[in-house]
Design a protein around this motif. Sequence first.
Motif, mmCIF file in Angstrom:
data_model
loop_
_atom_site.group_PDB
_atom_site.id
_atom_site.type_symbol
_atom_site.label_atom_id
_atom_site.label_comp_id
_atom_site.label_asym_id
_atom_site.label_seq_id
_atom_site.Cartn_x
_atom_site.Cartn_y
_atom_site.Cartn_z
ATOM 1 N N PHE A 1 0.842 -1.202 0.000
ATOM 2 C CA PHE A 1 0.000 0.000 0.000
ATOM 3 C C PHE A 1 0.878 1.253 0.000
ATOM 4 O O PHE A 1 0.665 2.186 -0.788
ATOM 5 C CB PHE A 1 -0.910 -0.018 1.229
ATOM 6 C CG PHE A 1 -1.956 1.055 1.241
ATOM 7 C CD1 PHE A 1 -3.226 0.823 0.734
ATOM 8 C CD2 PHE A 1 -1.689 2.308 1.782
ATOM 9 C CE1 PHE A 1 -4.207 1.813 0.741
ATOM 10 C CE2 PHE A 1 -2.658 3.307 1.802
ATOM 11 C CZ PHE A 1 -3.911 3.054 1.282
ATOM 12 N N GLN B 1 -8.859 0.585 4.821
ATOM 13 C CA GLN B 1 -7.801 -0.422 4.691
ATOM 14 C C GLN B 1 -7.086 -0.648 6.016
ATOM 15 O O GLN B 1 -6.922 -1.787 6.464
ATOM 16 C CB GLN B 1 -6.793 -0.003 3.605
ATOM 17 C CG GLN B 1 -7.404 0.361 2.269
ATOM 18 C CD GLN B 1 -8.449 -0.624 1.783
ATOM 19 O OE1 GLN B 1 -8.263 -1.839 1.850
ATOM 20 N NE2 GLN B 1 -9.557 -0.100 1.287
ATOM 21 N N TRP C 1 -5.303 -2.198 -7.478
ATOM 22 C CA TRP C 1 -6.215 -2.313 -6.338
ATOM 23 C C TRP C 1 -7.105 -3.536 -6.432
ATOM 24 O O TRP C 1 -7.602 -4.015 -5.405
ATOM 25 C CB TRP C 1 -6.982 -1.008 -6.166
ATOM 26 C CG TRP C 1 -6.013 0.102 -5.899
ATOM 27 C CD1 TRP C 1 -5.825 1.228 -6.637
ATOM 28 C CD2 TRP C 1 -5.022 0.144 -4.863
ATOM 29 N NE1 TRP C 1 -4.805 1.977 -6.126
ATOM 30 C CE2 TRP C 1 -4.288 1.337 -5.037
ATOM 31 C CE3 TRP C 1 -4.688 -0.706 -3.802
ATOM 32 C CZ2 TRP C 1 -3.241 1.700 -4.185
ATOM 33 C CZ3 TRP C 1 -3.640 -0.347 -2.956
ATOM 34 C CH2 TRP C 1 -2.931 0.842 -3.154
ATOM 35 N N GLY D 1 -10.798 -4.076 0.771
ATOM 36 C CA GLY D 1 -10.041 -4.021 -0.471
ATOM 37 C C GLY D 1 -10.947 -3.989 -1.687
ATOM 38 O O GLY D 1 -10.692 -3.274 -2.659
ATOM 39 N N ALA E 1 -11.303 -1.144 -4.668
ATOM 40 C CA ALA E 1 -11.253 -1.441 -6.104
ATOM 41 C C ALA E 1 -12.489 -0.878 -6.804
ATOM 42 O O ALA E 1 -12.393 -0.345 -7.919
ATOM 43 C CB ALA E 1 -11.149 -2.952 -6.321
ATOM 44 N N THR F 1 -12.035 2.785 -7.176
ATOM 45 C CA THR F 1 -11.072 3.090 -8.232
ATOM 46 C C THR F 1 -11.753 3.071 -9.591
ATOM 47 O O THR F 1 -11.549 3.971 -10.416
ATOM 48 C CB THR F 1 -9.910 2.074 -8.206
ATOM 49 O OG1 THR F 1 -9.308 2.088 -6.905
ATOM 50 C CG2 THR F 1 -8.856 2.425 -9.250
#
Length: 255
Positions: free
Chosen positions: A82, A122, A200, A212, A216, A219
């Motif tokens: 990360f 995270q 990601w 996670g 994603a 993103t």
Amino acid sequence: MSVQTFNVFLIVMACVAVIVFVSLFFVDAGYGKFYNKKWGPAVNNKLGWVLMEAPVFVAMLVMWLCSNRTGDVVRLAFLFLFELHYFQRSFVFPFRLRGDSKMPLSIIVMGVTFNLLNALMQGGWIFYISPDAYYAQDWLMKPKFIIGFFVFIIGMFINIQSDDVIRNLRQPGDTKHYLPKAGMFKYVTSANYFGELLEWIGFAILTWSWSGAVFALWTFANLGPRAARIYKHYQQEFGDELNTKRTKRLIPFIW
């Protein structure tokens, strides 16, 4: 934060990501090639990237240092990957930018807000919420970690390489616009975004976590509409030079 509260937080973040995804098809985020003075006061682009990305780098370190899992090998591996991305994004990428473009403070504030919330997602899961035994030391040998790790590294390579392609399209003093064609730009017009999305997705796989997965999703929600806008812009600017049968927007061979 309790597990139940954290799960509600993830659900809210996922729902907001969907709203952002739809909204960005109607509003261009005013930075980069779509910079617009209507977004308000702006600062130098290099400074803007540092201000926007550095807080999440620091926040994850703080969350790790304040936890009782500072020596956990598996969680340290997650932290390293990360932080590797955000070190590059905060302290390397900005200083390789060319030109004197601007970034609106409003964009920076929104970016910092999301980045801090993402650090909470995270770091919260990895260092506080996940059960102690969930990430046993043999996790590093499991297929999900190995596959996710390679997806992450490949994505980071594509992201950095694609940034280099864009950066070197023009020589100093040249003002002409060029269509990027090297590397993954053969297959998508936003190869740098594709690389970041891969990163990601890989992180979601190697941590095998909902936090996670939500990152994603965010993103894609942030970069998908922008990739579509860039594709349309290239179609208008370069016409037949853009091979629309081979070159897609963000996901090779698909979209």
